[in-house]
Enzyme design. Structure first.
Site, PDB file in Angstrom:
ATOM      1  N   HIS A 156      47.989  -6.733  32.547  1.00 47.11           N
ATOM      2  CA  HIS A 156      46.802  -7.381  33.131  1.00 47.11           C
ATOM      3  C   HIS A 156      45.510  -6.701  32.675  1.00 47.11           C
ATOM      4  O   HIS A 156      44.504  -6.724  33.383  1.00 47.11           O
ATOM      5  CB  HIS A 156      46.851  -7.384  34.667  1.00 47.11           C
ATOM      6  CG  HIS A 156      48.163  -7.796  35.233  1.00 47.11           C
ATOM      7  ND1 HIS A 156      48.494  -9.113  35.472  1.00 47.11           N
ATOM      8  CD2 HIS A 156      49.264  -7.064  35.565  1.00 47.11           C
ATOM      9  CE1 HIS A 156      49.734  -9.165  35.946  1.00 47.11           C
ATOM     10  NE2 HIS A 156      50.216  -7.940  36.006  1.00 47.11           N
ATOM     11  N   SER A 277      23.419  -5.950  12.935  1.00 44.79           N
ATOM     12  CA  SER A 277      22.667  -7.043  13.537  1.00 44.79           C
ATOM     13  C   SER A 277      21.308  -7.104  12.869  1.00 44.79           C
ATOM     14  O   SER A 277      20.758  -6.078  12.471  1.00 44.79           O
ATOM     15  CB  SER A 277      22.516  -6.780  15.032  1.00 44.79           C
ATOM     16  OG  SER A 277      21.384  -7.463  15.534  1.00 44.79           O
ATOM     17  N   LYS A 283      23.445  -1.730  16.347  1.00 44.27           N
ATOM     18  CA  LYS A 283      24.722  -2.453  16.369  1.00 44.27           C
ATOM     19  C   LYS A 283      25.608  -2.214  15.154  1.00 44.27           C
ATOM     20  O   LYS A 283      25.140  -2.131  14.027  1.00 44.27           O
ATOM     21  CB  LYS A 283      24.440  -3.958  16.452  1.00 44.27           C
ATOM     22  CG  LYS A 283      23.804  -4.362  17.749  1.00 44.27           C
ATOM     23  CD  LYS A 283      24.830  -4.570  18.818  1.00 44.27           C
ATOM     24  CE  LYS A 283      25.104  -6.053  18.900  1.00 44.27           C
ATOM     25  NZ  LYS A 283      25.998  -6.354  19.992  1.00 44.27           N
ATOM     26  N   GLU A 290      36.746 -10.341  14.783  1.00 43.16           N
ATOM     27  CA  GLU A 290      36.323 -11.566  15.485  1.00 43.16           C
ATOM     28  C   GLU A 290      36.594 -12.808  14.636  1.00 43.16           C
ATOM     29  O   GLU A 290      37.029 -13.847  15.138  1.00 43.16           O
ATOM     30  CB  GLU A 290      34.833 -11.480  15.837  1.00 43.16           C
ATOM     31  CG  GLU A 290      34.558 -10.496  16.961  1.00 43.16           C
ATOM     32  CD  GLU A 290      33.064 -10.225  17.159  1.00 43.16           C
ATOM     33  OE1 GLU A 290      32.232 -11.059  16.765  1.00 43.16           O
ATOM     34  OE2 GLU A 290      32.746  -9.161  17.707  1.00 43.16           O
TER      35      GLU A 290
END
Ligand code: ARG
Length: 474
Positions: A156, A277, A283, A290
Site C-alpha cells: 500500500h 526545467s 529542477k 515518466e
C-alpha cells in the site's frame, strides 16, 4: 498511380481511393524481408523446374541487386507504387523485361505480405529478447552489489517489512525473465512459413513449401492455406507480450520516480538521463522514467486496436488486415526504445544506501520481528501483536524507532523482553533470518543470484540457423 492489377478495369482508380488503399508509406519498412521472400520463392520455382535455370539466376541476381541498392540508398523506394511488393516487381520488370514478369508465379500478395510481416516481426522478437537480456544483466549486477543494502519493503506504499535492494530488484528480474520466456514461446509458435498459401487456396503449381520454409529459417510450412494468409495471432501475442513489458517498465518507472524524489532520495538519476526545467533552475526531472510510463498507453492501444480489427473478419484475407502494420511497427519501436533507455538509466543510477537503511529503520519495518520475538518467548501471537502495537504508539509519540527504545522502556511494556531483543530487531537480523528461498535473507538471495547468473549464460537464440546469410550469401 502504379499498380499490378489494371487488366479487368476500364476506368482509372479515383486518386483518393488509390491513396486510401496504398500501403507503401509504411510497408516499405519490410523491403528487406519482401525481397528475401522473393529470392526464396524464385529459388524454389527454379528447383521445381517452373522457372528455367537462367531465369532463376537472372531473377535472384536482380533482386539481390535491388536490395543492395535500396540499402545503400542509391535506389529510392518511390511512393508512386501501391505497396512494397509492386515496387519490387515493377523495378524487376524494368530491368529484366519478361523474365521480371515471372517473379509472381504461384504467389499472391496475400501469402507474400503474410510472409513479410512474419519475417519482420520474427526478427523483432529476437531483438526485443536481446534488449530484455541486457536489462536483466543490468538488474543482476545491481542485485549482486546490494545484497546488504537494507530498505523498506512496501505494501500500500506504506513501509511494511525490511528487505534489501537486491530483493526488490529481484522482483523485476522475475518479471523481465518471464517477458523473455514469452519471446521464446512466441517465436516457436509463429515460426511456420505461410508462403505458398497463394491467395487463399494454395496454387496449382508444384511448389515445394518445405524448401522455402527451410531456406527462410522456418520450422516448416503452415498447414492450412486459408489460415496461412489470414492468421495474425502471432502479432496479437507479440503485442500482448510487449504490453506486459511496458506494464513492468511502467511500474519500475513509477518506483524510480518516487525514489528519485526529494522526499525519498533513495536514488539519484544520472545527469545524462535527467532533464531540466526552462523556468525552475533547481529542477532535475526524471523525464525518461515518466516517458516510459507514459508510452505504455500507446503500446496497449496497438494491442486493443489490432484485436478489434481482427474481430469479425471472415476467412480468408480481407483488406482490414493491412491495418496490422503501422501500430505494430510503432509498438515495437516504442518498446525497443524504452528498454534501451531504461537499461541505460539503471546502469548509471546511484543508490543512496544510507537513506534507504534509515528509511527502513524509521518506518517500524521490524515491528513484525518484535512480535515474532515475543511469540518465540511463549506469548500468543495476537497478544504479541497488541504489545508491539503499544510500542509503536509509544515510539511515534517520542519520535523514535523501536531500536532506539531503552531496555527499561521495553520492559515496562512487556516483561518478556530480554537484552537480546536489540539484536532480534536489528535490520541485519530481520533480513538475515528471512532465509526461505525467494526471501530477502542474504544467503537465500545469494543462491538466487547464482541461479540467475547461470540462466543468463544460456541463450536460446544461439540455435537459430543463420538462414539470412545462407540465402543472400552465395
Ligand atoms: N498491402 C496489403 C496488406 O498489407 C498487401 C496484401 C494485398 N492483398 C490484396 N488482396 N489486396 O495486407
Amino acid at each position: 498511380m502504379a499498380q499490378l492489377w489494371g487488366g479487368r478495369f476500364t476506368k482509372e482508380t479515383n486518386q483518393l481511393v488509390y491513396n486510401f488503399n496504398a500501403s507503401i508509406s509504411f510497408d516499405k519498412k519490410f523491403y528487406r524481408q519482401d525481397m528475401e521472400g522473393s529470392i526464396a520463392h524464385v529459388k524454389m520455382l527454379g528447383k521445381q523446374g517452373i522457372l528455367t535455370e537462367e531465369e532463376t539466376k537472372a531473377l535472384v541476381t536482380a533482386v539481390k541487386q535491388i536490395l543492395q541498392e535500396v540499402e545503400e540508398g542509391t535506389l529510392e523506394i518511390s511512393h508512386q507504387y501501391e505497396d512494397i511488393h509492386s515496387f519490387v516487381e515493377a523495378t524487376l520488370i524494368d530491368r529484366l523485361g519478361d523474365t521480371g514478369k515471372k517473379l509472381h508465379t504461384g504467389r499472391s500478395r496475400n501469402d507474400q505480405v503474410a510472409l513479410d510481416m512474419r519475417l519482420y516481426t520474427r526478427q523483432e522478437v529476437l531483438e526485443t529478447d536481446s534488449l530484455l537480456e541486457e536489462l536483466l544483466q543490468a538488474i543482476l549486477t545491481i542485485m549482486d552489489h546490494h545484497v546488504d543494502t537494507f530498505m523498506p519493503g512496501f505494501t500500500h506504499l506504506q513501509k511494511a517489512q525490511p528487505v534489501t535492494l537486491a530483493h526488490h530488484f529481484g522482483a523485476y528480474f522475475e518479471m523481465f525473465r518471464r517477458d523473455r520466456q514469452r519471446m521464446q514461446d512466441i517465436y516457436q509458435r509463429m515460426n511456420y512459413c505461410p508462403l505458398g498459401s497463394g491467395a487463399l487456396a494454395g496454387t496449382t503449381y508444384d511448389l515445394d513449401r518445405n524448401y522455402t520454409a527451410e531456406i527462410l529459417g522456418f520450422d516448416g510450412p503452415t498447414l492450412n492455406s486459408m489460415d496461412g494468409v489470414s492468421d495474425r495471432d502471432y502479432l496479437l501475442e507479440f503485442l500482448s507480450a510487449l504490453s506486459t513489458i511496458m506494464m513492468h517498465l511502467s511500474r519500475f518507472s513509477e518506483e524510480i520516480i518516487i525514489w528519485n524524489s526529494n522526499e525519498y532520495q533513495f536514488v539519484e538519476i544520472d545527469d545524462a538521463y535527467s532533464t531540466g526545467s526552462s523556468i525552475m533552475p533547481q529542477k532535475k526531472n526524471p523525464d525518461i522514467a515518466e516517458l516510459v510510463r507514459g508510452k505504455t498507453g500507446r503500446v496497449y492501444g496497438a494491442l486493443t486496436s489490432l484485436l478489434t480489427t481482427m474481430k469479425g473478419i471472415p476467412l480468408a484475407y480481407n483488406k482490414d488486415m493491412q491495418e496490422d502494420k503501422e501500430l505494430t511497427f510503432d509498438a515495437i519501436d516504442t518498446v525497443k526504445g524504452c528498454l534501451a533507455l531504461f537499461t541505460g538509466m539503471l546502469t548509471t543510477m546511484k543508490f543512496n544506501k544510507e537513506r534507504m537503511e534509515a528509511s527502513a529503520k524509521n518506518g517500524f519495518t521490524n515491528a513484525t520481528d518484535a512480535a515474532d520475538y515475543l511469540v518465540n518467548h511463549g506469548v500468543p501471537f495476537r497478544d504479541a501483536h497488541g504489545i508491539v502495537g503499544q510500542m509503536v504508539l509509544y515510539c511515534i509519540e517520542k519520535n523514535i524507532a523501536i531500536d532506539d527504545m531503552s531496555f527499561e522502556e521495553l520492559k515496562a511494556i512487556s516483561p518478556v523482553f530480554e537484552q537480546d531483543i536489540f539484536e532480534a530487531v536489528s535490520m541485519q537480523t530481520c533480513v538475515e533470518k528471512r532465509l526461505t528461498i525467494g526471501a530477502p535473507g542474504q544467503k537465500a538471495m545469494q543462491k538466487v543470484i547464482v541461479m540467475h547468473k547461470e540462466y543468463l549464460k544460456q541463450d536460446w537464440k544461439k540455435d537459430i540457423p543463420d538462414w539470412e546469410r545462407a540465402l543472400l550469401g552465395e
